[in-house]
Design an enzyme around this catalytic site. Structure first.
Site, PDB file in Angstrom:
ATOM      1  N   LYS A 161       0.846  -1.322   0.070  1.00 45.15           N
ATOM      2  CA  LYS A 161      -0.251  -0.064   0.046  1.00 45.15           C
ATOM      3  C   LYS A 161       0.888   1.380  -0.029  1.00 45.15           C
ATOM      4  CE  LYS A 161      -3.870  -2.268   0.792  1.00 45.15           C
ATOM      5  NZ  LYS A 161      -3.572  -3.666   0.768  1.00 45.15           N
TER       6      LYS A 161
HETATM    7  C1  LIG Z   1      -4.238  -4.954   0.408  1.00 44.99           C
HETATM    8  C2  LIG Z   1      -3.524  -5.989   0.234  1.00 44.99           C
HETATM    9  C3  LIG Z   1      -3.731  -7.003  -0.725  1.00 44.99           C
HETATM   10  C4  LIG Z   1      -4.773  -6.915  -1.562  1.00 44.99           C
HETATM   11  O1  LIG Z   1      -4.933  -5.824  -2.519  1.00 44.99           O
HETATM   12  P1  LIG Z   1      -5.958  -5.056  -3.368  1.00 44.99           P
HETATM   13  O2  LIG Z   1      -5.599  -4.300  -4.246  1.00 44.99           O
HETATM   14  O3  LIG Z   1      -6.952  -4.881  -2.375  1.00 44.99           O
HETATM   15  O4  LIG Z   1      -6.366  -6.328  -4.365  1.00 44.99           O
HETATM   16  C5  LIG Z   1      -2.735  -8.287  -0.667  1.00 44.99           C
HETATM   17  N1  LIG Z   1      -1.794  -8.254   0.182  1.00 44.99           N
HETATM   18  C6  LIG Z   1      -1.462  -7.423   0.988  1.00 44.99           C
HETATM   19  C7  LIG Z   1      -0.299  -7.556   2.030  1.00 44.99           C
HETATM   20  C8  LIG Z   1      -2.311  -6.336   1.204  1.00 44.99           C
HETATM   21  O5  LIG Z   1      -1.954  -5.254   2.092  1.00 44.99           O
END
Ligand SMILES: *Cc1c(COP(=O)(O)O)cnc(C)c1O
Length: 499
Positions: A113
């Site tokens: 993120k």
């Molecule tokens: C948010 C997240 C995901 C999923 O990503 P999306 O964009 O919501 O599909 C997968 N792995 C981790 C560690 C995340 O923080």
């Protein structure tokens, strides 16, 4: 470049407005009216360039109402060595014969993120400056664990902005919770909601969609925006690393310019994989995007049958950031594969809202299959994969990345496809240390140990250094302890803003 609503219910806006609004006020998500193409020549010229240069090229194609200097400033503030602990930001390393791992977790909070949330607050500040602000912006965030801290870090102490994060009480790991509740900065607020992630996300979306409530806030001098991947400003920076990874493969001579590659994406809200899809549509040579889910396999079922059905048990798994039954960004993908049919999208999403399901036509389903493959991994398989990856390659993956690896292995077994493949590593193994230690050392390995002992044990076992965002978490004071019911988030907002 203009942005339109996926539900054909709003006027065209420029990117600053789309980012400032977060989502379409009457429901729907902003998407680029046309996806810009990147020419092959330009792409060749980017081989060997740094992450910032690649970002400049890609972001500039979408943020046409920002000056190049403004984009540059955002890039410099985000992708630097005080925020990221690796000079490449997202280093790519070889795993198996034809597979590579793209480590997207070198930012401050140890999950992917950060790739977007380190830059998105700067896009938003610029947007506010460009459009003028009569009111203070309040960012509402629903998180399954990782977005929350990444957004808090990104928006902390940004003037003119307050941020309120809602996370499921008992639904995140201890490290994730401490990361959020120890955040400093006088514009940051954190609320634990009794409910799951979908409850948090629905509550926040409802507040966004409540026009009367938004008028009330406006009178009080506030306006809402979002840092979830429903905000275009969140999605856009993620497109960059798909190009970056490809260019790095070309630079390493793992592929020749123009060769197609696969990407495997551990998926929850469908944001990360959607960024890969936009990259593909821009001209990146992609063979397949492989969508990997955990036991909350609503997307796997959808791509197999064309029926999206959220009426099922919500399962808490060892990959909690993917525990999601309503994948918001699927809406953008469907908008693209239906050739921008806003009426259809409204109808389907309306049904999802009222009946908990919708069925797409066969044409649409077939269309998705050209580029997208989907699969899921169960809990045992996920833990087993962490162990086998460690034994076979001496490499440690977290639980989310392990879901991707397992789904990829199944895919190769099923298809025999030997195309060079990039696996997105979405979190540092230290972030989900308890599950990772148990996977490596057996189910009793964590008994009686707190997460900080486990971190140290994992450090010894793997030879990796504890991610710097997770060091000394146990020494920081908890500054946020608000717990509330899912029906009460308006009251929380009012109390926090002092209304
Ligand atoms: C948010 C997240 C995901 C999923 O990503 P999306 O964009 O919501 O599909 C997968 N792995 C981790 C560690 C995340 O923080």
């Amino acid at each position: 470049m203009k942005y339109v609503s996926t539900r054909a219910n709003f006027n065209r806006v420029n990117s600053a407005e789309a980012i400032k609004l977060g989502m379409v006020p009457s429901g729907g998500l902003f998407v680029p009216e046309q996806i810009p193409l990147i020419d092959a020549e330009k792409l060749v010229g980017l081989v060997g360039q740094g992450y910032r240069e690649v970002a400049r090229e890609i972001l500039g194609l979408f943020l046409t109402d920002y000056l190049p200097e403004e984009i540059d400033e955002c890039i410099q503030r985000a992708y630097n060595d005080s925020n990221f602990d690796h000079p490449d930001m997202a280093p790519l390393s070889k795993l198996g014969d034809s597979s590579y791992i793209l480590e997207l977790w070198h930012g401050p909070t140890a999950a992917f993120k950060d790739m977007a949330l380190q830059i998105m607050p700067h896009f938003l500040s610029q947007a506010i400056r460009k459009l003028g602000a009569e009111r203070e912006t309040v960012i509402l965030v629903a998180t399954s664990g990782d977005t929350g801290k990444a957004a808090l870090e990104g928006f902390k102490n940004v003037p003119g902005i307050k941020i309120i994060v809602f996370y499921p009480h008992g639904g995140v790991s201890r490290v994730q919770e401490l990361q959020m509740t120890t955040t400093d900065g006088d514009n940051t607020f954190v609320v634990a909601v009794r409910g799951n992630f979908d409850d948090c996300q629905n509550a926040v979306k409802q507040v966004f969609g409540d026009e009367a409530y938004n008028r009330f806030l406006a009178e009080k001098g506030y306006e809402l925006s979002s840092a979830n991947s429903i905000n275009w400003g969140r999605l856009l920076p993620q497109i960059v690393y798909y190009f970056w990874a490809y260019l790095d493969l070309v630079g390493k001579e793992a592929v020749s310019q123009g060769d197609k590659v696969n990407f495997v994406v551990p998926t929850g809200n469908f944001g990360n994989i959607l960024a890969g899809y936009y990259a593909f549509r821009m001209g990146l040579p992609v063979n397949k995007l492989i969508c990997a889910s955990n036991e909350n396999r609503v997307l796997t079922d959808f791509f197999a049958t064309g029926k999206y059905d959220r009426k099922r048990e919500f399962i808490k798994t060892v990959s909690p950031s993917m525990d999601i039954l309503i994948s918001s960004n699927l809406e953008r993908f469907l908008f693209e594969v239906t050739g921008h049919d806003g009426r259809k999208i409204s109808e389907w999403l309306g049904q999802l809202n009222t009946e908990g399901q919708f069925q797409v036509d066969e044409n649409t389903r077939r269309e998705t299959g050209h580029i997208l493959c989907a699969g899921y991994a169960g809990e045992e398989e996920t833990l087993e994969t962490i162990k086998t990856v460690f034994e076979n390659y001496g490499y440690t993956v977290d639980t989310h990345t392990a879901v991707g690896v397992k789904v990829y292995e199944d895919y190769v077994r099923r298809t025999g496809d030997r195309t060079v493949t990039v696996l997105d590593a979405t979190a540092s193994p230290f972030k989900f240390n308890r599950a990772v230690l148990k996977a490596l050392r057996g189910p009793e390995a964590d008994t009686g140990k707190d997460e900080f002992e486990i971190l140290r044990e994992l450090e010894q076992l793997t030879g990796m250094e504890i991610h710097r965002g997770l060091q000394q978490l146990d020494a920081k004071p908890v500054r946020h302890d608000r717990v509330s019911d899912k029906g009460e988030i308006k009251r929380d907002i009012e109390e926090i803003l002092g209304l």
